[in-house]
Design a protein around this motif. Structure first.
Motif, PDB file in Angstrom:
ATOM      1  N   ARG A  30      62.086  36.149  48.650  1.00  0.00           N
ATOM      2  CA  ARG A  30      61.172  36.475  49.800  1.00  0.00           C
ATOM      3  C   ARG A  30      60.714  35.069  50.448  1.00  0.00           C
ATOM      4  O   ARG A  30      59.656  34.753  49.871  1.00  0.00           O
ATOM      5  CB  ARG A  30      60.211  37.465  49.314  1.00  0.00           C
ATOM      6  N   PRO A  31      61.436  34.418  51.258  1.00  0.00           N
ATOM      7  CA  PRO A  31      60.742  33.061  51.694  1.00  0.00           C
ATOM      8  C   PRO A  31      59.340  32.826  52.115  1.00  0.00           C
ATOM      9  O   PRO A  31      58.841  31.548  51.569  1.00  0.00           O
ATOM     10  CB  PRO A  31      61.900  32.554  52.866  1.00  0.00           C
ATOM     11  N   ASP A  32      58.871  33.696  52.645  1.00  0.00           N
ATOM     12  CA  ASP A  32      57.584  33.186  53.124  1.00  0.00           C
ATOM     13  C   ASP A  32      56.402  34.133  52.439  1.00  0.00           C
ATOM     14  O   ASP A  32      55.283  34.110  52.640  1.00  0.00           O
ATOM     15  CB  ASP A  32      57.097  33.727  54.685  1.00  0.00           C
ATOM     16  N   TRP A  33      56.748  34.534  51.411  1.00  0.00           N
ATOM     17  CA  TRP A  33      55.809  35.154  50.315  1.00  0.00           C
ATOM     18  C   TRP A  33      55.257  34.107  49.341  1.00  0.00           C
ATOM     19  O   TRP A  33      55.887  33.303  48.993  1.00  0.00           O
ATOM     20  CB  TRP A  33      56.556  36.372  49.341  1.00  0.00           C
ATOM     21  N   ARG A  34      54.128  34.751  48.643  1.00  0.00           N
ATOM     22  CA  ARG A  34      53.438  33.528  47.896  1.00  0.00           C
ATOM     23  C   ARG A  34      52.893  34.504  46.654  1.00  0.00           C
ATOM     24  O   ARG A  34      52.491  35.741  46.824  1.00  0.00           O
ATOM     25  CB  ARG A  34      52.377  32.881  48.384  1.00  0.00           C
ATOM     26  N   ILE A  35      52.685  33.745  45.600  1.00  0.00           N
ATOM     27  CA  ILE A  35      52.039  34.422  44.474  1.00  0.00           C
ATOM     28  C   ILE A  35      50.521  34.323  44.623  1.00  0.00           C
ATOM     29  O   ILE A  35      49.915  33.210  44.987  1.00  0.00           O
ATOM     30  CB  ILE A  35      52.311  33.863  43.076  1.00  0.00           C
ATOM     31  N   GLN A  36      49.668  35.405  44.496  1.00  0.00           N
ATOM     32  CA  GLN A  36      48.212  35.228  44.575  1.00  0.00           C
ATOM     33  C   GLN A  36      47.682  35.320  43.039  1.00  0.00           C
ATOM     34  O   GLN A  36      47.954  36.358  42.358  1.00  0.00           O
ATOM     35  CB  GLN A  36      47.629  36.441  45.226  1.00  0.00           C
ATOM     36  N   ILE A  37      46.808  34.016  42.800  1.00  0.00           N
ATOM     37  CA  ILE A  37      46.505  34.069  41.572  1.00  0.00           C
ATOM     38  C   ILE A  37      44.986  34.721  41.832  1.00  0.00           C
ATOM     39  O   ILE A  37      43.934  34.591  42.364  1.00  0.00           O
ATOM     40  CB  ILE A  37      46.074  32.785  41.404  1.00  0.00           C
ATOM     41  N   PHE A  38      44.725  36.107  40.902  1.00  0.00           N
ATOM     42  CA  PHE A  38      43.589  36.716  41.026  1.00  0.00           C
ATOM     43  C   PHE A  38      42.628  36.362  39.763  1.00  0.00           C
ATOM     44  O   PHE A  38      41.249  36.328  39.989  1.00  0.00           O
ATOM     45  CB  PHE A  38      44.022  38.518  40.818  1.00  0.00           C
ATOM     46  N   ASP A  39      43.216  35.907  38.926  1.00  0.00           N
ATOM     47  CA  ASP A  39      42.392  35.229  37.775  1.00  0.00           C
ATOM     48  C   ASP A  39      43.131  34.583  36.673  1.00  0.00           C
ATOM     49  O   ASP A  39      44.475  34.718  36.523  1.00  0.00           O
ATOM     50  CB  ASP A  39      41.582  36.628  37.102  1.00  0.00           C
ATOM     51  N   ALA A  40      42.627  33.634  36.141  1.00  0.00           N
ATOM     52  CA  ALA A  40      43.202  32.567  35.032  1.00  0.00           C
ATOM     53  C   ALA A  40      42.279  32.620  34.038  1.00  0.00           C
ATOM     54  O   ALA A  40      41.944  33.528  32.964  1.00  0.00           O
ATOM     55  CB  ALA A  40      43.852  31.546  35.594  1.00  0.00           C
ATOM     56  N   TYR A  41      41.543  31.297  33.847  1.00  0.00           N
ATOM     57  CA  TYR A  41      40.601  31.099  32.593  1.00  0.00           C
ATOM     58  C   TYR A  41      39.579  32.231  32.630  1.00  0.00           C
ATOM     59  O   TYR A  41      38.869  32.399  33.885  1.00  0.00           O
ATOM     60  CB  TYR A  41      40.270  29.521  32.833  1.00  0.00           C
ATOM     61  N   ARG A  42      39.158  32.454  31.573  1.00  0.00           N
ATOM     62  CA  ARG A  42      37.946  33.431  31.472  1.00  0.00           C
ATOM     63  C   ARG A  42      37.507  33.127  29.965  1.00  0.00           C
ATOM     64  O   ARG A  42      37.657  33.611  29.197  1.00  0.00           O
ATOM     65  CB  ARG A  42      38.357  34.901  31.439  1.00  0.00           C
ATOM     66  N   PRO A  43      36.190  32.266  30.050  1.00  0.00           N
ATOM     67  CA  PRO A  43      35.524  32.269  28.854  1.00  0.00           C
ATOM     68  C   PRO A  43      35.037  33.727  28.371  1.00  0.00           C
ATOM     69  O   PRO A  43      34.955  34.274  28.918  1.00  0.00           O
ATOM     70  CB  PRO A  43      34.362  31.258  29.128  1.00  0.00           C
ATOM     71  N   VAL A  44      34.738  33.428  27.023  1.00  0.00           N
ATOM     72  CA  VAL A  44      34.497  34.670  26.205  1.00  0.00           C
ATOM     73  C   VAL A  44      33.053  35.085  26.888  1.00  0.00           C
ATOM     74  O   VAL A  44      33.165  36.561  26.714  1.00  0.00           O
ATOM     75  CB  VAL A  44      34.169  34.350  24.658  1.00  0.00           C
ATOM     76  N   ALA A  45      32.179  34.357  27.448  1.00  0.00           N
ATOM     77  CA  ALA A  45      31.235  34.924  27.846  1.00  0.00           C
ATOM     78  C   ALA A  45      31.277  35.725  28.980  1.00  0.00           C
ATOM     79  O   ALA A  45      30.630  36.723  29.464  1.00  0.00           O
ATOM     80  CB  ALA A  45      30.016  33.697  28.380  1.00  0.00           C
ATOM     81  N   VAL A  46      32.226  35.472  29.851  1.00  0.00           N
ATOM     82  CA  VAL A  46      32.890  36.039  31.006  1.00  0.00           C
ATOM     83  C   VAL A  46      33.565  37.245  30.399  1.00  0.00           C
ATOM     84  O   VAL A  46      33.485  38.469  31.320  1.00  0.00           O
ATOM     85  CB  VAL A  46      33.521  35.216  31.884  1.00  0.00           C
TER      86      VAL A  46
ATOM     87  N   ARG B 283      56.364  46.048  41.767  1.00  0.00           N
ATOM     88  CA  ARG B 283      56.115  45.300  40.541  1.00  0.00           C
ATOM     89  C   ARG B 283      57.332  44.502  39.752  1.00  0.00           C
ATOM     90  O   ARG B 283      57.086  43.792  38.963  1.00  0.00           O
ATOM     91  CB  ARG B 283      55.727  46.528  39.754  1.00  0.00           C
ATOM     92  N   LEU B 284      58.650  45.306  39.890  1.00  0.00           N
ATOM     93  CA  LEU B 284      59.743  44.675  39.455  1.00  0.00           C
ATOM     94  C   LEU B 284      60.078  43.158  39.928  1.00  0.00           C
ATOM     95  O   LEU B 284      60.289  42.392  39.131  1.00  0.00           O
ATOM     96  CB  LEU B 284      61.019  45.578  39.497  1.00  0.00           C
ATOM     97  N   LEU B 285      59.818  42.926  41.252  1.00  0.00           N
ATOM     98  CA  LEU B 285      60.080  41.541  41.726  1.00  0.00           C
ATOM     99  C   LEU B 285      58.897  40.838  41.150  1.00  0.00           C
ATOM    100  O   LEU B 285      59.518  39.636  40.588  1.00  0.00           O
ATOM    101  CB  LEU B 285      59.682  41.849  43.207  1.00  0.00           C
ATOM    102  N   LEU B 286      57.616  40.965  40.769  1.00  0.00           N
ATOM    103  CA  LEU B 286      56.774  40.248  40.277  1.00  0.00           C
ATOM    104  C   LEU B 286      57.030  39.851  38.837  1.00  0.00           C
ATOM    105  O   LEU B 286      57.032  38.902  38.475  1.00  0.00           O
ATOM    106  CB  LEU B 286      55.304  40.792  40.288  1.00  0.00           C
ATOM    107  N   LYS B 287      57.390  40.853  38.169  1.00  0.00           N
ATOM    108  CA  LYS B 287      57.913  40.727  36.836  1.00  0.00           C
ATOM    109  C   LYS B 287      59.017  39.992  36.551  1.00  0.00           C
ATOM    110  O   LYS B 287      59.062  38.909  35.662  1.00  0.00           O
ATOM    111  CB  LYS B 287      58.335  42.138  36.126  1.00  0.00           C
TER     112      LYS B 287
END
Length: 235
Positions: free
Chosen positions: A66-82, A185-189
């Motif tokens: 999908r040439p013009d699609w992108r990955i959206q990063i919803f969340d990455a690092y999450r300290p234990v407090a978060v 979902r399969l494409l993302l996977k």
């Protein structure tokens, strides 16, 4: 204890770096920061260096299809407090959605709701042998955006407390959009796994590399593997 908590962690000391957000889609401001989650020194958009490199790889594979699609990063690092903040927030939200009040919950009601919460959320453990995946810099929650910058429909929202969060939920569901949701979902996977990530068996959006869950899933897929985790809890 989760099954993956039996995996040994041998911290490799790899760098913890900021994800170049200009190269990916993101939601701004971050959803948990809007709620008041206490991130401290590092933003949610940090991860281990290999994880960041593999995100670029995954996006490259995506754009071959999908040439013009992108990955959206919803969340990455999450300290234990978060992690603790969001677990408690999710519990309170679940109580409200059921039309209940926390002060009047029975022990049985509390137990039932906590079981729902922990189907999605890892325990905010401070034990170095059982870190929440996101606190290691190894895990990312991601989805896709299309050529118009619109989030691709996956059939449920990220963090949804329902069976629809299960990756293969739409295989046998008899609704018109089910095949499209499952295909997305399969494409993302496929692009994430091709880059080196493994997917959480209970969440279509959660992928990791180098943590206990990643190693456990690798070992489960091939009993001859002897993978261990190379990332432990940060800070």
């Amino acid at each position: 204890m989760r099954p993956y908590h039996n995996i040994e962690i041998v911290e490799c000391g790899e760098r913890f770096i900021e994800i170049p957000l200009q190269d990916f889609a993101v939601e701004s401001p971050h959803p948990y920061e809007k709620l008041g989650a206490p991130y401290g020194e590092h933003s949610p958009y940090f991860a281990r260096e290999s994880v960041v490199n593999y995100l670029f790889e995954a996006q490259k594979y995506l754009q071959q299809i999908r040439p013009d699609w992108r990955i959206q990063i919803f969340d990455a690092y999450r300290p234990v407090a978060v992690q603790k903040f969001m677990v408690n927030y999710t519990f309170s939200q679940a109580v409200r959605e059921k039309g209940l009040r926390e002060l009047t919950l029975s022990e049985a009601q509390k137990q039932s709701i906590w079981e729902e919460v922990y189907k999605i959320w890892a325990e905010p453990s401070l034990n170095k042998k059982t870190p929440p995946p996101h606190s290691t810099g190894a895990a990312v929650d991601v989805t896709l955006v299309d050529e118009m910058g619109q989030i691709v429909h996956m059939g449920s929202s990220i963090d949804e407390l329902s069976e629809r969060s299960l990756p293969d939920y739409y295989i046998d569901i008899q609704i018109e959009q089910a095949p499209r949701y499952h295909a997305n979902r399969l494409l993302l996977k496929d692009v994430m796994e091709k880059a080196g990530f493994t997917r959480n068996p209970k969440e279509w959006w959660h992928f990791s590399f180098g943590d206990q869950m990643w190693a456990w899933l690798k070992n489960e897929a091939n009993l001859d593997n002897k993978c261990i985790a190379c990332y432990g809890r940060l800070f």
